[in-house]
Design an enzyme around this catalytic site. Sequence first.
Site, PDB file in Angstrom:
ATOM      1  N   SER A 184      30.255  35.485  50.804  1.00 35.92           N
ATOM      2  CA  SER A 184      31.586  35.893  50.373  1.00 35.92           C
ATOM      3  C   SER A 184      32.373  36.361  51.592  1.00 35.92           C
ATOM      4  O   SER A 184      32.378  35.687  52.616  1.00 35.92           O
ATOM      5  CB  SER A 184      31.493  36.967  49.289  1.00 35.92           C
ATOM      6  N   HIS A 211      32.543  31.969  48.399  1.00 34.79           N
ATOM      7  CA  HIS A 211      33.679  32.378  47.580  1.00 34.79           C
ATOM      8  C   HIS A 211      34.963  32.005  48.313  1.00 34.79           C
ATOM      9  O   HIS A 211      35.303  32.590  49.340  1.00 34.79           O
ATOM     10  CB  HIS A 211      33.653  33.890  47.329  1.00 34.79           C
ATOM     11  N   ASP A 308      27.174  39.276  43.251  1.00 34.17           N
ATOM     12  CA  ASP A 308      26.905  37.860  43.024  1.00 34.17           C
ATOM     13  C   ASP A 308      25.780  37.422  43.963  1.00 34.17           C
ATOM     14  O   ASP A 308      25.781  37.740  45.143  1.00 34.17           O
ATOM     15  CB  ASP A 308      28.162  37.021  43.284  1.00 34.17           C
TER      16      ASP A 308
END
EC number: 3.1.1.61
Length: 365
Positions: A184, A211, A308
């Site tokens: 991310s 992401h 996540d």
Amino acid sequence: MSTSAAGGPTRAVVVDDSRFMRTLIRTLLEDADVEVVADASNGKEAISVVDEHRPDVVTMDIEMPEMNGLDAVEGIMDECPTPVLMLSAHAEEDADVTFEALDRGAVDFVTKPGGEVTSEMPRVKRELVEKIQSAAAVDLSATQRRTRPPKAESEPQTTPESSASATTSTALPQEGSTLVVGASTGGPNVVERVLAGLPADAGLRVLVVQHMPKGFTKRFAARLDGRCDYDVREAEDGERIGPGQIRVAPGGSHLLVTADRAGRLKLELSDDDPLHGVKPAIDLTMASAAEVVDAPLAGVLLTGMGRDGVEGMTRISRAGGHTVAQDEETSAIFGMPKRAIEAGCVDVIAPDGRITEETLRGITT
């Protein structure tokens, strides 16, 4: 309420040549309790304002008169290092410029509203506030450490089980070995470094979940393709992935792994709701791979805020796969890796410069 590391409200500087956009961004941020301490209309002014106010984070436009956003990012990093969040247009041609901004020191980006501004506001506000919080939490010293070769004393941390089974890094992975990489905030450059270190003759099947918004993952894949020895493309629904191929989860879609009748890996794109507020979600890709891959499997979880990837790494570990998490020292945000480590599903904790080696070590014959 958005808070800074010191405990008060997050303090931001807004940089954009459009008075309307500066006012809009200020309104959105202040409505979320982010304190906008100043704004600037060009890059040169931005450097001076940031040096004066020392904010927690800066939102930066790209195209501006006198000095553009790219040069401003570089100037800020040289004179008063501060996390910078780029504001990028949706146009695909802006993706390459955005990635260049990341190369110069920006920590993340968010897309500006396009078309009907009013209809875009809920998305823009949600994404902007979330990204501001993530960017303000970035450890810039970690991103700077990544530019140097890993220190000799920075050895990976292993559990007793993983250290007992470690093999030499010169051995090649078993045929059909699969790797799933999740990242991310702060991840694009680390993902690039990890993939660039994969030897062509390793013949891995690699899935990347970064992401990133729709429209940018295709350019990200093209960028990776030019910097590693594998065939890298944005994943397509229904395609099969073979040895020596890397597929990047498209922004705006979840990437799932299934198996066809011949046992080959097949990729599916899902339009299900976001998970953990993100789409694509690392958890879904890792969990699906753990369910269908019967050859050696490895999961790598890199820098990023949130949780996540924790469930996905857990699934891979339970399936007998090898799991590697980026360490705190080199993570821009030690969020996702930390939570995975705390969950007990990580075999090896390594600095970014050792992740490729430790991943290969865990799936070699």
